[in-house]
Design a protein around this motif. Structure first.
Motif, PDB file in Angstrom:
ATOM      1  N   UNK A 195       0.769  -1.405   0.059  1.00 28.59           N
ATOM      2  CA  UNK A 195      -0.035   0.030  -0.109  1.00 28.59           C
ATOM      3  C   UNK A 195       0.686   1.167   0.010  1.00 28.59           C
ATOM      4  N   UNK A 196       2.270   1.115  -0.085  1.00 28.43           N
ATOM      5  CA  UNK A 196       3.131   2.209  -0.070  1.00 28.43           C
ATOM      6  C   UNK A 196       2.781   3.369  -1.447  1.00 28.43           C
ATOM      7  N   UNK A 197       2.801   4.431  -1.237  1.00 28.24           N
ATOM      8  CA  UNK A 197       2.760   5.355  -2.602  1.00 28.24           C
ATOM      9  C   UNK A 197       3.864   4.844  -3.518  1.00 28.24           C
ATOM     10  N   UNK A 198       5.123   4.319  -3.120  1.00 26.43           N
ATOM     11  CA  UNK A 198       5.876   3.990  -4.110  1.00 26.43           C
ATOM     12  C   UNK A 198       5.459   2.755  -4.923  1.00 26.43           C
ATOM     13  N   UNK A 199       4.875   1.850  -4.268  1.00 30.81           N
ATOM     14  CA  UNK A 199       4.465   0.535  -4.951  1.00 30.81           C
ATOM     15  C   UNK A 199       3.247   0.942  -5.642  1.00 30.81           C
ATOM     16  N   UNK A 200       2.427   1.749  -5.147  1.00 24.67           N
ATOM     17  CA  UNK A 200       1.084   2.174  -6.101  1.00 24.67           C
ATOM     18  C   UNK A 200       1.699   2.682  -7.356  1.00 24.67           C
ATOM     19  N   UNK A 201       2.694   3.713  -7.275  1.00 23.52           N
ATOM     20  CA  UNK A 201       3.109   4.271  -8.528  1.00 23.52           C
ATOM     21  C   UNK A 201       3.801   3.635  -9.467  1.00 23.52           C
ATOM     22  N   UNK A 202       4.673   2.572  -8.615  1.00 25.15           N
ATOM     23  CA  UNK A 202       5.292   1.513  -9.483  1.00 25.15           C
ATOM     24  C   UNK A 202       4.235   0.681 -10.271  1.00 25.15           C
ATOM     25  N   UNK A 203       3.321   0.281  -9.793  1.00 27.72           N
ATOM     26  CA  UNK A 203       2.264  -0.562 -10.405  1.00 27.72           C
ATOM     27  C   UNK A 203       1.721   0.405 -11.626  1.00 27.72           C
ATOM     28  N   UNK A 204       1.433   1.642 -11.425  1.00 26.40           N
ATOM     29  CA  UNK A 204       0.748   2.336 -12.353  1.00 26.40           C
ATOM     30  C   UNK A 204       1.853   2.592 -13.510  1.00 26.40           C
ATOM     31  N   UNK A 205       2.940   2.732 -13.203  1.00 26.43           N
ATOM     32  CA  UNK A 205       4.175   2.843 -14.201  1.00 26.43           C
ATOM     33  C   UNK A 205       4.032   1.654 -15.009  1.00 26.43           C
ATOM     34  N   UNK A 206       3.927   0.393 -14.283  1.00 23.08           N
ATOM     35  CA  UNK A 206       4.055  -0.961 -15.088  1.00 23.08           C
ATOM     36  C   UNK A 206       2.736  -0.983 -16.266  1.00 23.08           C
ATOM     37  N   UNK A 207       1.682  -0.620 -15.683  1.00 25.37           N
ATOM     38  CA  UNK A 207       0.536  -0.473 -16.580  1.00 25.37           C
ATOM     39  C   UNK A 207       0.771   0.426 -17.583  1.00 25.37           C
ATOM     40  N   UNK A 208       1.371   1.682 -17.455  1.00 30.74           N
ATOM     41  CA  UNK A 208       1.770   2.503 -18.692  1.00 30.74           C
ATOM     42  C   UNK A 208       2.501   1.921 -19.747  1.00 30.74           C
ATOM     43  N   UNK A 209       3.838   1.351 -19.014  1.00 29.63           N
ATOM     44  CA  UNK A 209       4.700   0.748 -19.865  1.00 29.63           C
ATOM     45  C   UNK A 209       3.989  -0.240 -20.710  1.00 29.63           C
ATOM     46  N   UNK A 210       3.093  -1.175 -20.307  1.00 29.17           N
ATOM     47  CA  UNK A 210       2.609  -2.090 -21.028  1.00 29.17           C
ATOM     48  C   UNK A 210       1.828  -1.394 -22.238  1.00 29.17           C
ATOM     49  N   UNK A 211       0.885  -0.642 -21.665  1.00 31.01           N
ATOM     50  CA  UNK A 211      -0.087   0.262 -22.696  1.00 31.01           C
ATOM     51  C   UNK A 211       0.710   0.966 -23.750  1.00 31.01           C
ATOM     52  N   UNK A 220       6.507  -5.776 -20.344  1.00 29.19           N
ATOM     53  CA  UNK A 220       5.779  -5.903 -18.952  1.00 29.19           C
ATOM     54  C   UNK A 220       6.538  -5.519 -17.998  1.00 29.19           C
ATOM     55  N   UNK A 221       6.102  -5.111 -16.706  1.00 29.15           N
ATOM     56  CA  UNK A 221       6.920  -5.015 -15.687  1.00 29.15           C
ATOM     57  C   UNK A 221       6.282  -5.603 -14.465  1.00 29.15           C
ATOM     58  N   UNK A 222       6.959  -6.459 -14.040  1.00 30.27           N
ATOM     59  CA  UNK A 222       6.337  -7.523 -12.741  1.00 30.27           C
ATOM     60  C   UNK A 222       6.723  -6.744 -11.724  1.00 30.27           C
ATOM     61  N   UNK A 223       5.991  -5.869 -10.969  1.00 32.13           N
ATOM     62  CA  UNK A 223       6.252  -5.392  -9.672  1.00 32.13           C
ATOM     63  C   UNK A 223       6.010  -6.321  -8.550  1.00 32.13           C
ATOM     64  N   UNK A 224       7.511  -6.553  -7.520  1.00 31.52           N
ATOM     65  CA  UNK A 224       7.541  -7.537  -6.697  1.00 31.52           C
ATOM     66  C   UNK A 224       7.668  -6.683  -5.446  1.00 31.52           C
ATOM     67  N   UNK A 225       6.929  -6.417  -4.562  1.00 27.76           N
ATOM     68  CA  UNK A 225       6.845  -5.712  -3.293  1.00 27.76           C
ATOM     69  C   UNK A 225       7.199  -6.124  -1.963  1.00 27.76           C
ATOM     70  N   UNK A 226       7.349  -5.427  -0.965  1.00 23.40           N
ATOM     71  CA  UNK A 226       7.242  -6.044   0.333  1.00 23.40           C
ATOM     72  C   UNK A 226       8.716  -6.728   0.645  1.00 23.40           C
ATOM     73  N   UNK A 227       9.727  -6.333  -0.165  1.00 23.92           N
ATOM     74  CA  UNK A 227      11.020  -7.081  -0.004  1.00 23.92           C
ATOM     75  C   UNK A 227      11.016  -8.444  -0.046  1.00 23.92           C
TER      76      UNK A 227
END
Length: 102
Positions: free
Chosen positions: A54-70, A77-84
């Protein structure tokens, strides 16, 4: 922890994550050279984060991944793996060095 130190640590994490995003976006742009005439293929990049889901950086990274794919019509595709999940910053740095993490 002192509020000023918390804020400084949060800012440092944000800057590091944004730098990683910038590097990844540059990699995605230049990784496809010499592929003229070939069928398009999807390239999946892995982005490891130490921030929580739920961290803003993770949320922004997921949005970035969506935009890259689009914007790349699904070529990247960018697979975002959060939480360490992939380890701490040093472990992920080592993974980047050997090519197991983008």
């Amino acid at each position: 922890m002192v509020p000023e130190k918390k804020e400084a640590l949060k800012m440092k994490k944000t800057i590091i994550c944004l730098a990683v995003l910038l590097i990844l976006s540059g990699t995605a742009l230049f990784a496809g050279g010499g592929r003229e005439g070939r069928a398009p293929e999807t390239r999946t990049l892995r982005m490891g984060l130490i921030t929580s889901e739920n961290d803003p950086v993770t949320v922004a990274s997921r949005r970035f991944a969506e935009l890259v794919k689009e914007k790349t019509d699904g070529k990247y595709e960018i697979q975002v793996i959060a939480g360490g999940s992939l380890g701490g910053e040093m472990e992920m740095h080592d993974m980047i060095s050997v090519g197991t993490l983008d």
